[in-house]
Design an enzyme around this catalytic site. Structure first.
Site, PDB file in Angstrom:
ATOM      1  N   GLN A   1      -8.388  -7.148 -10.987  1.00 14.93           N
ATOM      2  CA  GLN A   1      -9.053  -5.944 -10.490  1.00 14.93           C
ATOM      3  C   GLN A   1      -8.595  -4.722 -11.306  1.00 14.93           C
ATOM      4  O   GLN A   1      -9.392  -3.849 -11.628  1.00 14.93           O
ATOM      5  CB  GLN A   1      -8.709  -5.776  -9.008  1.00 14.93           C
ATOM      6  CG  GLN A   1      -9.208  -4.512  -8.366  1.00 14.93           C
ATOM      7  CD  GLN A   1      -9.088  -4.571  -6.853  1.00 14.93           C
ATOM      8  OE1 GLN A   1      -9.951  -5.113  -6.186  1.00 14.93           O
ATOM      9  NE2 GLN A   1      -8.037  -4.011  -6.291  1.00 14.93           N
TER      10      GLN A   1
ATOM     11  N   HIS B   1       0.835  -1.203   0.000  1.00 11.05           N
ATOM     12  CA  HIS B   1       0.000   0.000   0.000  1.00 11.05           C
ATOM     13  C   HIS B   1       0.874   1.260   0.000  1.00 11.05           C
ATOM     14  O   HIS B   1       0.601   2.212  -0.719  1.00 11.05           O
ATOM     15  CB  HIS B   1      -0.893   0.035   1.247  1.00 11.05           C
ATOM     16  CG  HIS B   1      -1.831  -1.119   1.379  1.00 11.05           C
ATOM     17  ND1 HIS B   1      -1.718  -2.060   2.377  1.00 11.05           N
ATOM     18  CD2 HIS B   1      -2.894  -1.506   0.632  1.00 11.05           C
ATOM     19  CE1 HIS B   1      -2.691  -2.953   2.250  1.00 11.05           C
ATOM     20  NE2 HIS B   1      -3.411  -2.647   1.205  1.00 11.05           N
TER      21      HIS B   1
HETATM   22  N1  LIG Z   1       1.947  -6.602  -2.433  1.00 13.15           N
HETATM   23  C1  LIG Z   1       1.360  -5.572  -3.008  1.00 13.15           C
HETATM   24  N2  LIG Z   1       2.047  -4.768  -3.849  1.00 13.15           N
HETATM   25  C2  LIG Z   1       1.448  -3.703  -4.450  1.00 13.15           C
HETATM   26  N3  LIG Z   1       0.151  -3.368  -4.265  1.00 13.15           N
HETATM   27  C3  LIG Z   1      -0.576  -4.135  -3.442  1.00 13.15           C
HETATM   28  C4  LIG Z   1      -0.014  -5.266  -2.768  1.00 13.15           C
HETATM   29  N4  LIG Z   1      -0.975  -5.837  -1.998  1.00 13.15           N
HETATM   30  C5  LIG Z   1      -2.080  -5.101  -2.197  1.00 13.15           C
HETATM   31  N5  LIG Z   1      -1.856  -4.090  -3.043  1.00 13.15           N
HETATM   32  C6  LIG Z   1      -2.835  -3.136  -3.554  1.00 13.15           C
HETATM   33  O1  LIG Z   1      -3.327  -2.327  -2.519  1.00 13.15           O
HETATM   34  C7  LIG Z   1      -4.666  -1.949  -2.818  1.00 13.15           C
HETATM   35  C8  LIG Z   1      -5.513  -2.251  -1.629  1.00 13.15           C
HETATM   36  O2  LIG Z   1      -5.528  -3.646  -1.428  1.00 13.15           O
HETATM   37  P1  LIG Z   1      -6.041  -4.350  -0.113  1.00 13.15           P
HETATM   38  O3  LIG Z   1      -6.311  -3.323   0.914  1.00 13.15           O
HETATM   39  O4  LIG Z   1      -7.097  -5.336  -0.453  1.00 13.15           O
HETATM   40  O5  LIG Z   1      -4.755  -5.142   0.369  1.00 13.15           O
HETATM   41  P2  LIG Z   1      -4.360  -6.598   0.099  1.00 13.15           P
HETATM   42  O6  LIG Z   1      -3.060  -6.819   0.714  1.00 13.15           O
HETATM   43  O7  LIG Z   1      -4.545  -6.857  -1.365  1.00 13.15           O
HETATM   44  O8  LIG Z   1      -5.400  -7.390   0.929  1.00 13.15           O
HETATM   45  P3  LIG Z   1      -6.074  -8.762   0.635  1.00 13.15           P
HETATM   46  O9  LIG Z   1      -5.377  -9.690   1.534  1.00 13.15           O
HETATM   47  O10 LIG Z   1      -7.473  -8.441   0.994  1.00 13.15           O
HETATM   48  O11 LIG Z   1      -5.952  -9.110  -0.814  1.00 13.15           O
HETATM   49  C9  LIG Z   1      -5.090  -2.746  -4.051  1.00 13.15           C
HETATM   50  O12 LIG Z   1      -4.962  -1.928  -5.200  1.00 13.15           O
HETATM   51  C10 LIG Z   1      -4.079  -3.860  -4.068  1.00 13.15           C
HETATM   52  O13 LIG Z   1      -3.832  -4.385  -5.358  1.00 13.15           O
HETATM   53  C1  LIG Z   2     -10.088  -1.742  -4.437  1.00 15.12           C
HETATM   54  C2  LIG Z   2     -10.628  -2.133  -3.074  1.00 15.12           C
HETATM   55  C3  LIG Z   2     -10.120  -1.172  -2.012  1.00 15.12           C
HETATM   56  C4  LIG Z   2     -12.151  -1.998  -3.128  1.00 15.12           C
HETATM   57  O1  LIG Z   2     -12.712  -2.309  -1.891  1.00 15.12           O
HETATM   58  C5  LIG Z   2     -10.262  -3.598  -2.737  1.00 15.12           C
HETATM   59  O2  LIG Z   2     -10.800  -4.488  -3.633  1.00 15.12           O
HETATM   60  C6  LIG Z   2      -8.781  -3.783  -2.561  1.00 15.12           C
HETATM   61  O3  LIG Z   2      -8.327  -3.395  -1.483  1.00 15.12           O
HETATM   62  O4  LIG Z   2      -8.078  -4.273  -3.465  1.00 15.12           O
HETATM   63  N1  BAL Z   3      -7.268  -7.020  -2.498  1.00 15.58           N
HETATM   64  C1  BAL Z   3      -8.507  -7.556  -2.945  1.00 15.58           C
HETATM   65  C2  BAL Z   3      -9.560  -7.452  -1.918  1.00 15.58           C
HETATM   66  C3  BAL Z   3     -10.220  -8.757  -1.593  1.00 15.58           C
HETATM   67  O1  BAL Z   3      -9.644  -9.822  -1.818  1.00 15.58           O
HETATM   68  O2  BAL Z   3     -11.334  -8.740  -1.064  1.00 15.58           O
END
Ligand SMILES: Nc1ncnc2c1ncn2[C@@H]1O[C@H](COP(=O)(O)OP(=O)(O)OP(=O)(O)O)[C@@H](O)[C@H]1O
Ligand SMILES: CC(C)(CO)[C@@H](O)C(=O)[O-]
Ligand code: BAL
Length: 378
Positions: A216, A80
């Site tokens: 996504q 993030h």
């Molecule tokens: N390792 C990563 N590198 C770059 N971007 C990321 C990474 N993990 C998540 N993101 C991006 O951060 C944004 C928010 O994602 P989210 O809050 O769902 O976190 P997540 O780590 O993907 O959680 P989840 O375990 O729910 O998949 C999304 O655009 C996601 O693609």
């Molecule tokens: C884009 C998003 C914040 C929508 O809830 C979620 O799918 C995620 O965290 O990737």
């Molecule tokens: N990062 C994607 C959110 C989900 O898996 O719900």
């Protein structure tokens, strides 16, 4: 089919999870009560309702400040933060949204136990904002966190999480129906709907998404194009742990035993990438070795004793068109392709006394990852 989509079962929540969730709502409620709240030791504003955010956004426009939005579900990690850094390079004001969107979770998924770490998240944002200020280079600042209430996001009440639920939804097909969408039938409907709302509320010039969730990113680009939204979509590279596992908020669910085997998907995708780099272009040439590696690793684990082994199921390993996510039989060298996969790490068998079973206490954990096969230059 249905058992495949249970990324986490409906086991009772671990007490630590219940506490985390309660602590999250308590500290957020404090923000809701304060007038013009900001994150401690920072100037980052916290908005929980739409009108105040809209007013702030209007002022950004009047001040000629462009706005970048990084949508998240909180439980922030380095993935993030890299998106926020990216946003700060081209936007004067960065908005980070933190909202665990109920409509993208299936009824048997992990909505209730999704990690919520508000205090840590806001501390990370305050630290990053200080770093951005210290670095100079005309970087923008983290101007605001939008952490809406569900009442604000779903003014007519949230539609149910069932496939047949009625309500105001945005659906992007066919991209939202395949791969993750096939295994999580309400997922992309929820994502597109909440992102449309976030974009309408924040009215960003630029939005930032991570490559980790590659389908996504394709869906969001399609939505922005098809609804003529005039927003620029930027994709940040996947940030990984030292061994190469893609960072994900859900990795905390794994626990030690499954974490050791969690690289299976990344390794399988890398083998497929190797075949492409060596000139393989057909589906069999590229995916054959990846499926074989996953099969061998699974076989190896199954021959360990139940108190040691890890069982996993490959949901899919895909070779798809980069613009549509539709499966391809042969890679078009002028376009390249997307290799992606999902693996379900099953609950550990025979947990040992004091064994770390992960934050939610052991249910199955779904992992996703991908590699972009670049077009071949001629
Ligand atoms: N390792 C990563 N590198 C770059 N971007 C990321 C990474 N993990 C998540 N993101 C991006 O951060 C944004 C928010 O994602 P989210 O809050 O769902 O976190 P997540 O780590 O993907 O959680 P989840 O375990 O729910 O998949 C999304 O655009 C996601 O693609
Ligand atoms: C884009 C998003 C914040 C929508 O809830 C979620 O799918 C995620 O965290 O990737
Ligand atoms: N990062 C994607 C959110 C989900 O898996 O719900």
């Amino acid at each position: 089919m249905f058992s495949r989509i249970n990324i986490l079962t409906t086991r009772p929540l671990a007490s630590s999870t219940r506490l985390t969730t309660r602590a999250f709502s308590t500290s957020l409620t404090r923000f809701a009560r304060a007038k013009d709240p900001t994150i401690p030791n920072s100037s980052i504003k916290v908005f929980r309702e739409i009108p105040a955010l809209r007013q702030w956004r209007k002022q950004q426009l009047l001040d000629h400040r462009n706005v970048g939005l990084v949508p998240t579900m909180g439980a922030l990690h380095a993935g993030h933060l890299s998106l926020i850094r990216m946003a700060a390079k081209t936007n004067s004001s960065v908005v980070v949204s933190i909202y665990v969107n109920p409509t993208q979770f299936g009824i048997n998924e992990d909505l209730d136990s999704y990690p919520k770490t508000w205090d840590r998240d806001t501390q990370m944002l305050a630290e990053l904002d200080r770093e951005l200020a210290d670095e100079g280079g005309n970087l923008g600042k983290i101007a605001a966190v939008f952490a809406p209430t569900t009442g604000a996001m779903y003014p007519s009440g949230p539609p149910g999480q069932e496939v047949a639920s009625k309500g105001s939804f945005v659906t992007i097909t066919p991209v939202g129906e395949v791969l993750e969408g096939a295994s999580r039938p309400t997922f992309f409907r929820g994502v597109a709907t909440v992102c449309m709302k976030l974009f309408n509320i924040v009215q960003p010039d630029n939005v930032y998404f991570g490559q980790k969730d590659i389908q996504q990113t394709v869906l969001i680009r399609q939505m922005v194009k098809d609804f003529c939204m005039g927003i620029n979509v930027e994709i940040g590279e996947t940030i990984r742990e030292a061994d190469g596992l893609a960072m994900s908020s859900r990795n905390v669910y794994l626990g030690e035993r499954r974490r050791k085997v969690a690289m299976v998907l990344r390794n399988a995708l890398r083998v497929a990438e190797g075949s492409y780099n060596l000139g393989g272009r057909s589906r069999d040439e590229i995916l054959g070795p990846a499926n074989e590696l996953a099969r061998l690793l699974s076989f190896e684990q199954l021959h360990l004793s139940p108190e040691e082994r890890v069982r996993f199921e490959v949901d899919y390993i895909s070779l798809a068109d980069p613009e549509t996510m539709m499966e391809v039989d042969v890679v078009d060298e002028s376009k390249g392709a997307i290799l992606s996969g999902a693996v379900k790490m099953l609950p550990v068998e025979d947990p040992q006394e004091g064994e770390d079973l992960g934050l939610a206490g052991g249910p199955a954990v779904r992992l996703i990852d991908n590699i972009i096969l670049k077009p071949v230059k001629v």
